[in-house]
Design a protein around this motif. Structure first.
Motif, PDB file in Angstrom:
ATOM      1  N   VAL A   1       0.873  -1.172   0.000  1.00  0.00           N
ATOM      2  CA  VAL A   1       0.000   0.000   0.000  1.00  0.00           C
ATOM      3  C   VAL A   1       0.910   1.222   0.000  1.00  0.00           C
ATOM      4  CG1 VAL A   1      -1.829   1.258   1.194  1.00  0.00           C
ATOM      5  CG2 VAL A   1      -1.780  -1.251   1.270  1.00  0.00           C
ATOM      6  N   ASN A   2       0.914   1.962  -1.098  1.00  0.00           N
ATOM      7  CA  ASN A   2       1.822   3.102  -1.223  1.00  0.00           C
ATOM      8  C   ASN A   2       1.524   4.165  -0.175  1.00  0.00           C
ATOM      9  OD1 ASN A   2       2.881   1.754  -3.385  1.00  0.00           O
ATOM     10  ND2 ASN A   2       2.739   3.470  -4.799  1.00  0.00           N
ATOM     11  N   ASP A   3       2.588   4.723   0.382  1.00  0.00           N
ATOM     12  CA  ASP A   3       2.453   5.718   1.432  1.00  0.00           C
ATOM     13  C   ASP A   3       2.399   7.141   0.875  1.00  0.00           C
ATOM     14  OD1 ASP A   3       2.189   6.282   4.182  1.00  0.00           O
ATOM     15  OD2 ASP A   3       4.279   6.948   4.266  1.00  0.00           O
ATOM     16  N   ILE A   4       2.358   7.278  -0.440  1.00  0.00           N
ATOM     17  CA  ILE A   4       2.317   8.603  -1.066  1.00  0.00           C
ATOM     18  C   ILE A   4       1.643   8.479  -2.418  1.00  0.00           C
ATOM     19  CG2 ILE A   4       4.589   8.318  -2.136  1.00  0.00           C
ATOM     20  CD1 ILE A   4       5.052  11.317  -1.723  1.00  0.00           C
ATOM     21  N   PHE A   5       0.970   9.537  -2.839  1.00  0.00           N
ATOM     22  CA  PHE A   5       0.459   9.606  -4.207  1.00  0.00           C
ATOM     23  C   PHE A   5       0.760  10.980  -4.772  1.00  0.00           C
ATOM     24  CE2 PHE A   5      -2.948   9.796  -1.084  1.00  0.00           C
ATOM     25  CZ  PHE A   5      -3.539  11.020  -1.309  1.00  0.00           C
ATOM     26  N   ALA A   6       0.451  11.168  -6.049  1.00  0.00           N
ATOM     27  CA  ALA A   6       0.965  12.332  -6.786  1.00  0.00           C
ATOM     28  C   ALA A   6       0.606  13.652  -6.123  1.00  0.00           C
ATOM     29  CB  ALA A   6       0.432  12.298  -8.221  1.00  0.00           C
ATOM     30  N   GLN A   7      -0.617  13.756  -5.588  1.00  0.00           N
ATOM     31  CA  GLN A   7      -1.038  15.031  -5.004  1.00  0.00           C
ATOM     32  C   GLN A   7      -0.265  15.369  -3.733  1.00  0.00           C
ATOM     33  OE1 GLN A   7      -2.941  12.844  -6.386  1.00  0.00           O
ATOM     34  NE2 GLN A   7      -4.389  13.858  -7.733  1.00  0.00           N
ATOM     35  N   GLY A   8       0.455  14.405  -3.166  1.00  0.00           N
ATOM     36  CA  GLY A   8       1.204  14.660  -1.949  1.00  0.00           C
ATOM     37  C   GLY A   8       2.691  14.817  -2.172  1.00  0.00           C
ATOM     38  N   ALA A   9       3.123  14.880  -3.421  1.00  0.00           N
ATOM     39  CA  ALA A   9       4.547  14.973  -3.730  1.00  0.00           C
ATOM     40  C   ALA A   9       4.935  16.423  -3.974  1.00  0.00           C
ATOM     41  CB  ALA A   9       4.883  14.124  -4.959  1.00  0.00           C
ATOM     42  N   VAL A  10       6.038  16.844  -3.375  1.00  0.00           N
ATOM     43  CA  VAL A  10       6.582  18.193  -3.558  1.00  0.00           C
ATOM     44  C   VAL A  10       8.042  18.057  -3.960  1.00  0.00           C
ATOM     45  CG1 VAL A  10       7.089  20.402  -2.470  1.00  0.00           C
ATOM     46  CG2 VAL A  10       5.018  19.174  -1.840  1.00  0.00           C
ATOM     47  N   SER A  11       8.414  18.704  -5.034  1.00  0.00           N
ATOM     48  CA  SER A  11       9.796  18.674  -5.498  1.00  0.00           C
ATOM     49  C   SER A  11      10.372  20.087  -5.452  1.00  0.00           C
ATOM     50  CB  SER A  11       9.886  18.121  -6.927  1.00  0.00           C
ATOM     51  OG  SER A  11       9.083  18.871  -7.807  1.00  0.00           O
ATOM     52  N   ALA A  12      11.686  20.162  -5.378  1.00  0.00           N
ATOM     53  CA  ALA A  12      12.352  21.456  -5.269  1.00  0.00           C
ATOM     54  C   ALA A  12      12.192  22.260  -6.556  1.00  0.00           C
ATOM     55  CB  ALA A  12      13.840  21.249  -4.973  1.00  0.00           C
ATOM     56  N   SER A  13      11.763  23.499  -6.429  1.00  0.00           N
ATOM     57  CA  SER A  13      11.615  24.389  -7.585  1.00  0.00           C
ATOM     58  C   SER A  13      11.590  25.820  -7.062  1.00  0.00           C
ATOM     59  CB  SER A  13      10.321  24.077  -8.362  1.00  0.00           C
ATOM     60  OG  SER A  13       9.188  24.372  -7.579  1.00  0.00           O
ATOM     61  N   GLY A  14      11.545  26.731  -7.976  1.00  0.00           N
ATOM     62  CA  GLY A  14      11.515  28.139  -7.582  1.00  0.00           C
ATOM     63  C   GLY A  14      10.116  28.670  -7.367  1.00  0.00           C
ATOM     64  N   GLN A  15       9.117  27.804  -7.413  1.00  0.00           N
ATOM     65  CA  GLN A  15       7.733  28.238  -7.268  1.00  0.00           C
ATOM     66  C   GLN A  15       7.106  27.577  -6.050  1.00  0.00           C
ATOM     67  OE1 GLN A  15       5.735  27.328 -10.934  1.00  0.00           O
ATOM     68  NE2 GLN A  15       6.827  28.884 -12.107  1.00  0.00           N
ATOM     69  N   MET A  16       6.225  28.296  -5.400  1.00  0.00           N
ATOM     70  CA  MET A  16       5.515  27.757  -4.247  1.00  0.00           C
ATOM     71  C   MET A  16       4.334  26.922  -4.705  1.00  0.00           C
ATOM     72  SD  MET A  16       5.564  31.043  -1.664  1.00  0.00           S
ATOM     73  CE  MET A  16       4.837  30.053  -0.349  1.00  0.00           C
ATOM     74  N   THR A  17       3.978  25.954  -3.893  1.00  0.00           N
ATOM     75  CA  THR A  17       2.858  25.071  -4.208  1.00  0.00           C
ATOM     76  C   THR A  17       1.555  25.704  -3.745  1.00  0.00           C
ATOM     77  OG1 THR A  17       4.264  23.126  -3.971  1.00  0.00           O
ATOM     78  CG2 THR A  17       1.885  22.780  -3.857  1.00  0.00           C
ATOM     79  N   ALA A  18       0.616  25.840  -4.674  1.00  0.00           N
ATOM     80  CA  ALA A  18      -0.694  26.411  -4.353  1.00  0.00           C
ATOM     81  C   ALA A  18      -1.709  25.281  -4.204  1.00  0.00           C
ATOM     82  CB  ALA A  18      -1.140  27.375  -5.452  1.00  0.00           C
ATOM     83  N   PRO A  19      -2.453  25.231  -3.113  1.00  0.00           N
ATOM     84  CA  PRO A  19      -3.444  24.161  -2.929  1.00  0.00           C
ATOM     85  C   PRO A  19      -4.483  24.116  -4.046  1.00  0.00           C
ATOM     86  CG  PRO A  19      -3.079  25.362  -0.877  1.00  0.00           C
ATOM     87  CD  PRO A  19      -2.382  26.124  -1.961  1.00  0.00           C
ATOM     88  N   GLU A  20      -4.772  25.280  -4.628  1.00  0.00           N
ATOM     89  CA  GLU A  20      -5.784  25.310  -5.691  1.00  0.00           C
ATOM     90  C   GLU A  20      -5.351  24.528  -6.926  1.00  0.00           C
ATOM     91  OE1 GLU A  20      -6.126  28.685  -2.962  1.00  0.00           O
ATOM     92  OE2 GLU A  20      -4.501  27.924  -4.222  1.00  0.00           O
TER      93      GLU A  20
END
Length: 331
Positions: A249-268
Motif C-alpha cells: 500500500v503506497n504511502d504517497i500519491f501524486a497530489q502529496g509529492a513536492v519537489s524542489a523548484s523556484g515556485q511555491m505550491t498552491a493548494p488550488e
C-alpha cells in the motif's frame, strides 16, 4: 447487483404480505420501504467501506527510453519490434568515423610524445655524463629534465584523452541493457541520435513480471492492509475472477509529492482528490500465463477486509456480474 437486491427484497415483501395477509395501506407500505432502504443502504455502505473495489486498476511494465551517450548519424538499425533480445544485443549503430578519427589522432600524439620522451631521456643521460666530467653545466641538465617532465605530463594527458575517445567510440554501438524487447520501432538510418535524457530513440521493455496497481478512494483505503485477500477481473478476460492478495500500500500519491523548484505550491492547483495506489499480485499467476494480458490492460480489483466479511459474498457476485457486462457494452 443493486437492482437484484432491491428486487429480491420487493419479492420478499410481496411473499410476506401474501402469506401473513398483512393489510396493504400507506403505513405498511411505508414501513416496508423504510426498512428496505435501511437494509440495502446498510449493506452497500459497509460493503463499500470494508470490501472496497477499484475500477481504476491497470497492468504496468517498466520501460527504459534508449538513448545514446554520444551524438551522431544512425548508420544501421538492427532490431525489429517485439522481438526478444538478450542483454548486450546490438540495437543500432551510430557512424563511428569521427570517433575513430579522434582515437587515431590521440594515438599519433601519444607516439610523438613517447618519441620526445625517449629523446629527452637519452639527452638527460648524455648531459649528466658530460656534467660529471665537467663538460656540461647544471643549468643545461635542469633544462633537459624540465622538457622531459613536460613530455611525460603530456603523455599522461593524452592517455586520459585516449581512454575517453575509446569509450565514446565503443558507445557508437547501442546495445540492450537487459533481456527484453523493443516495441514500436520508428528509428531509421540517417536519423540523428542526440544525447537528451529521457527522450530516447527507442522504447525498451524489460523482461520481468508485469505489475498490477489499483487506485482506491481515500476513505475505504484505510481498511486495506498488506496481505489482505483480493480478487481481480480483467477487461480482456470476461467472466473470470482471479484470487490475489495485497503486497503493498503506497504511502504517497501524486497530489502529496513536492519537489524542489523556484515556485511555491498552491493548494488550488491540486483540487482533484488523489487516490491511494495498492499493488496486488495474483495467487496463481500461471492461470493467466497464456492469456491476452498486455501491459496497460484495465482491471477491477476488490479487496476483502476481515471486518464484516459476510458482505464479501455480495462483492464477489457484483465483481463477476460487472465482468460479464463487457460482453454487452464493449462488444
Amino acid at each position: 447487483m443493486e437492482t437484484l437486491i432491491i428486487l429480491s427484497y420487493i419479492a420478499l415483501c410481496v411473499i410476506v404480505f401474501k402469506v401473513c395477509k398483512l393489510p396493504v395501506n400507506k403505513w405498511s407500505v411505508t414501513t416496508a420501504s423504510v426498512i428496505g432502504l435501511f437494509i440495502v443502504g446498510w449493506i452497500f455502505l459497509y460493503m463499500a467501506m470494508y470490501q472496497p473495489v477499484s475500477r481504476m486498476a491497470r497492468l504496468y511494465s517498466v520501460t527504459t527510453p534508449i538513448t545514446s551517450q554520444v551524438e551522431g548519424l544512425v548508420n544501421d538499425v538492427y532490431v525489429k519490434g517485439n522481438e526478444q533480445l538478450k542483454a548486450g544485443d546490438p540495437l543500432y549503430q551510430i557512424d563511428p568515423t569521427p570517433f575513430q578519427d579522434e582515437v587515431n589522432r590521440i594515438q599519433s600524439d601519444l607516439k610523438r610524445t613517447q618519441s620526445a620522451i625517449d629523446y629527452f631521456q637519452a639527452e638527460l643521460a648524455r648531459y649528466q655524463k658530460l656534467g660529471s666530467k665537467g663538460f656540461s653545466s647544471q643549468e643545461k641538465v635542469d633544462q633537459v629534465k624540465t622538457n622531459l617532465l613536460k613530455q611525460k605530463a603530456s603523455k599522461s594527458e593524452y592517455q586520459s584523452q585516449l581512454q575517453l575517445a575509446k569509450f565514446n567510440l565503443s558507445k557508437t554501438l547501442v546495445t540492450a541493457p537487459t533481456d527484453g524487447y523493443v516495441t514500436q520501432v520508428a528509428l531509421r538510418p540517417g536519423m540523428k541520435s542526440r544525447v537528451v535524457p529521457f527522450q530516447g530513440n527507442l522504447t525498451f521493455v524489460h523482461k520481468e513480471d508485469k505489475q498490477l496497481f489499483a487506485a482506491f478512494k481515500q476513505a475505504p483505503a484505510r481498511y486495506i492492509k498488506t496481505g489482505y485477500p483480493a480478487e481481480v477481473t480483467f477487461n480482456t478476460i470476461l467472466g473470470h475472477a482471479y484470487k490475489a492478495h495485497v503486497v503493498q500500500v503506497n504511502d504517497i500519491f501524486a497530489q502529496g509529492a513536492v519537489s524542489a523548484s523556484g515556485q511555491m505550491t498552491a493548494p488550488e492547483q491540486s483540487a482533484q482528490q488523489g487516490r491511494i495506489l495498492v499493488k496486488v499480485e495474483l495467487d496463481n499467476p500461471d492461470l493467466v500465463k497464456d492469456m491476452p494480458l498486455p501491459s496497460g490492460t484495465d482491471a477491477h480489483v476488490a479487496v476483502y477486509s476481515p471486518k464484516w466479511e459476510m458482505f464479501s459474498v455480495v462483492r464477489k457476485v457484483i465483481l463477476r456480474m460487472q465482468s460479464w457486462q463487457n460482453w454487452l457494452f464493449e462488444g
